[in-house]
Design a protein around this motif. Structure first.
Motif, mmCIF file in Angstrom:
data_model
loop_
_atom_site.group_PDB
_atom_site.id
_atom_site.type_symbol
_atom_site.label_atom_id
_atom_site.label_comp_id
_atom_site.label_asym_id
_atom_site.label_seq_id
_atom_site.Cartn_x
_atom_site.Cartn_y
_atom_site.Cartn_z
ATOM 1 N N TRP A 82 0.841 -1.188 0.000
ATOM 2 C CA TRP A 82 0.000 0.000 0.000
ATOM 3 C C TRP A 82 0.882 1.245 0.000
ATOM 4 C CZ3 TRP A 82 -0.368 3.516 4.210
ATOM 5 C CH2 TRP A 82 -1.310 4.521 4.025
ATOM 6 N N VAL A 83 0.520 2.246 -0.814
ATOM 7 C CA VAL A 83 1.297 3.479 -0.924
ATOM 8 C C VAL A 83 0.555 4.669 -0.331
ATOM 9 C CG1 VAL A 83 2.361 5.114 -2.533
ATOM 10 C CG2 VAL A 83 2.495 2.654 -2.977
ATOM 11 N N SER A 84 -0.701 4.859 -0.744
ATOM 12 C CA SER A 84 -1.411 6.066 -0.340
ATOM 13 C C SER A 84 -2.903 5.890 -0.571
ATOM 14 C CB SER A 84 -0.894 7.263 -1.147
ATOM 15 O OG SER A 84 -1.546 8.462 -0.770
ATOM 16 N N ASP B 6 -14.117 12.326 -0.546
ATOM 17 C CA ASP B 6 -14.283 13.762 -0.790
ATOM 18 C C ASP B 6 -12.962 14.496 -0.924
ATOM 19 O OD1 ASP B 6 -15.016 14.805 2.665
ATOM 20 O OD2 ASP B 6 -13.298 13.803 1.777
ATOM 21 N N GLY B 7 -11.867 13.752 -0.885
ATOM 22 C CA GLY B 7 -10.542 14.355 -1.034
ATOM 23 C C GLY B 7 -10.028 15.050 0.215
ATOM 24 N N GLY B 8 -10.770 14.961 1.316
ATOM 25 C CA GLY B 8 -10.409 15.723 2.500
ATOM 26 C C GLY B 8 -9.290 15.141 3.337
ATOM 27 N N ARG B 9 -9.116 13.838 3.362
ATOM 28 C CA ARG B 9 -8.061 13.212 4.150
ATOM 29 C C ARG B 9 -7.192 12.355 3.222
ATOM 30 N NH1 ARG B 9 -9.154 12.736 9.714
ATOM 31 N NH2 ARG B 9 -7.027 11.941 9.845
ATOM 32 N N LYS B 10 -5.914 12.379 3.518
ATOM 33 C CA LYS B 10 -4.953 11.621 2.719
ATOM 34 C C LYS B 10 -4.022 10.867 3.659
ATOM 35 C CE LYS B 10 -5.117 15.343 -0.674
ATOM 36 N NZ LYS B 10 -4.352 16.344 -1.467
ATOM 37 N N TYR B 11 -3.613 9.705 3.243
ATOM 38 C CA TYR B 11 -2.745 8.865 4.062
ATOM 39 C C TYR B 11 -1.619 8.327 3.184
ATOM 40 C CZ TYR B 11 -7.091 8.858 6.742
ATOM 41 O OH TYR B 11 -8.225 9.240 7.414
ATOM 42 N N TYR B 12 -0.436 8.190 3.804
ATOM 43 C CA TYR B 12 0.736 7.725 3.053
ATOM 44 C C TYR B 12 1.526 6.716 3.864
ATOM 45 C CZ TYR B 12 -0.100 12.037 0.402
ATOM 46 O OH TYR B 12 -0.665 13.045 -0.347
ATOM 47 N N GLY C 198 6.160 13.079 2.216
ATOM 48 C CA GLY C 198 6.971 14.236 1.847
ATOM 49 C C GLY C 198 7.449 14.207 0.412
ATOM 50 N N ARG C 199 7.286 13.076 -0.266
ATOM 51 C CA ARG C 199 7.729 12.969 -1.663
ATOM 52 C C ARG C 199 6.553 12.749 -2.618
ATOM 53 N NH1 ARG C 199 10.762 8.849 -3.296
ATOM 54 N NH2 ARG C 199 9.954 7.355 -1.733
ATOM 55 N N PHE C 200 5.554 12.002 -2.190
ATOM 56 C CA PHE C 200 4.394 11.702 -3.032
ATOM 57 C C PHE C 200 3.186 12.492 -2.556
ATOM 58 C CE2 PHE C 200 5.592 7.074 -4.426
ATOM 59 C CZ PHE C 200 6.838 7.536 -4.825
ATOM 60 N N THR C 201 2.319 12.858 -3.502
ATOM 61 C CA THR C 201 1.067 13.540 -3.178
ATOM 62 C C THR C 201 -0.067 12.887 -3.960
ATOM 63 O OG1 THR C 201 2.224 15.640 -2.827
ATOM 64 C CG2 THR C 201 -0.161 15.723 -3.148
ATOM 65 N N ILE C 202 -1.055 12.423 -3.221
ATOM 66 C CA ILE C 202 -2.244 11.842 -3.849
ATOM 67 C C ILE C 202 -3.306 12.927 -3.971
ATOM 68 C CG2 ILE C 202 -3.288 11.070 -1.677
ATOM 69 C CD1 ILE C 202 -4.195 8.511 -3.174
ATOM 70 N N TYR D 126 -6.774 0.754 5.168
ATOM 71 C CA TYR D 126 -6.305 0.861 3.793
ATOM 72 C C TYR D 126 -5.042 0.054 3.506
ATOM 73 C CZ TYR D 126 -9.479 4.820 4.127
ATOM 74 O OH TYR D 126 -10.568 5.614 4.338
ATOM 75 N N ALA D 127 -4.184 -0.100 4.458
ATOM 76 C CA ALA D 127 -2.935 -0.827 4.223
ATOM 77 C C ALA D 127 -3.153 -2.328 4.055
ATOM 78 C CB ALA D 127 -1.960 -0.585 5.370
ATOM 79 N N ASN D 128 -4.342 -2.782 4.408
ATOM 80 C CA ASN D 128 -4.672 -4.193 4.211
ATOM 81 C C ASN D 128 -5.077 -4.405 2.756
ATOM 82 O OD1 ASN D 128 -5.679 -6.774 4.150
ATOM 83 N ND2 ASN D 128 -6.962 -6.544 5.959
ATOM 84 N N ILE D 129 -4.263 -5.103 2.015
ATOM 85 C CA ILE D 129 -4.471 -5.282 0.584
ATOM 86 C C ILE D 129 -5.754 -6.041 0.287
ATOM 87 C CG2 ILE D 129 -3.426 -6.216 -1.513
ATOM 88 C CD1 ILE D 129 -2.039 -3.754 -0.346
ATOM 89 N N GLU D 130 -6.264 -6.767 1.285
ATOM 90 C CA GLU D 130 -7.507 -7.519 1.080
ATOM 91 C C GLU D 130 -8.731 -6.606 1.009
ATOM 92 O OE1 GLU D 130 -7.486 -10.799 0.502
ATOM 93 O OE2 GLU D 130 -5.305 -10.663 0.657
ATOM 94 N N GLY D 131 -8.550 -5.351 1.371
ATOM 95 C CA GLY D 131 -9.688 -4.443 1.448
ATOM 96 C C GLY D 131 -9.984 -3.665 0.175
ATOM 97 N N TYR D 132 -9.700 -4.255 -0.976
ATOM 98 C CA TYR D 132 -9.934 -3.577 -2.253
ATOM 99 C C TYR D 132 -10.718 -4.494 -3.181
ATOM 100 C CZ TYR D 132 -6.704 -0.190 -0.446
ATOM 101 O OH TYR D 132 -6.120 0.755 0.352
ATOM 102 N N ASP D 133 -11.715 -3.938 -3.852
ATOM 103 C CA ASP D 133 -12.571 -4.780 -4.692
ATOM 104 C C ASP D 133 -12.464 -4.466 -6.176
ATOM 105 O OD1 ASP D 133 -15.770 -3.103 -3.912
ATOM 106 O OD2 ASP D 133 -13.896 -2.360 -4.778
ATOM 107 N N ALA D 134 -11.622 -3.543 -6.552
ATOM 108 C CA ALA D 134 -11.403 -3.258 -7.967
ATOM 109 C C ALA D 134 -9.988 -2.715 -8.134
ATOM 110 C CB ALA D 134 -12.422 -2.267 -8.492
ATOM 111 N N TRP D 135 -9.295 -3.213 -9.136
ATOM 112 C CA TRP D 135 -7.913 -2.821 -9.407
ATOM 113 C C TRP D 135 -7.772 -2.488 -10.893
ATOM 114 C CZ3 TRP D 135 -3.594 -3.958 -5.899
ATOM 115 C CH2 TRP D 135 -3.990 -4.486 -4.665
ATOM 116 N N GLY D 136 -6.852 -1.582 -11.187
ATOM 117 C CA GLY D 136 -6.483 -1.361 -12.569
ATOM 118 C C GLY D 136 -5.461 -2.383 -13.030
#
Length: 123
Positions: free
Chosen positions: A46-48, A53-59, A65-69, A104-114
């Motif tokens: 997991w990266v970010s 609503d775009g209000g909170r971001k996690y990295y 400090g290097r990446f911005t979502i 979010y860091a749990n990779i099992e918690g995603y139901d669609a990927w590119g």
């Protein structure tokens, strides 16, 4: 549901890239979205994440400090601005839709990927 990443490529250490992910087939603005990367022979990392609503971001610590979502809900598009790139950032980068079942860091918690876009950082 379709997620299509673009913007990957080869860049020298210290360089920058911006990844994009075009979403379709669902109400993009209702979902938290993440970037996840995978190096050859390793598990996904997991990266970010950005809230719907775009209000909170996690990295993850290694990219703070290097990446911005960011996201543009009017355009159904997710972005990842990557600066000061390092060789250890080399990976296949995926955008993914969070299903809300876990942190979010749990990779099992995603139901669609590119399909992923390759980022290679090398001199």
């Amino acid at each position: 549901v379709q997620l299509v990443e673009s913007g990957g490529g080869m860049v020298q250490p210290g360089g920058s890239l911006t990844l994009s992910c075009a979403a379709s087939g669902f109400t993009f603005s209702n979902y938290d979205m993440s970037w996840i990367r995978q190096e050859p022979g390793k598990g996904p990392e997991w990266v970010s994440t950005i809230k719907a609503d775009g209000g909170r971001k996690y990295y993850t610590d290694s990219v703070k400090g290097r990446f911005t979502i960011s996201r543009d809900n009017a355009k159904n598009t997710l972005y990842l601005q990557m600066n000061s790139l390092k060789p250890e950032d080399t990976a296949l980068y995926y955008c993914a839709r969070a299903d809300g079942s876990s942190w979010y860091a749990n990779i099992e918690g995603y139901d669609a990927w590119g399909q992923g876009t390759q980022v290679t950082v090398s001199s």
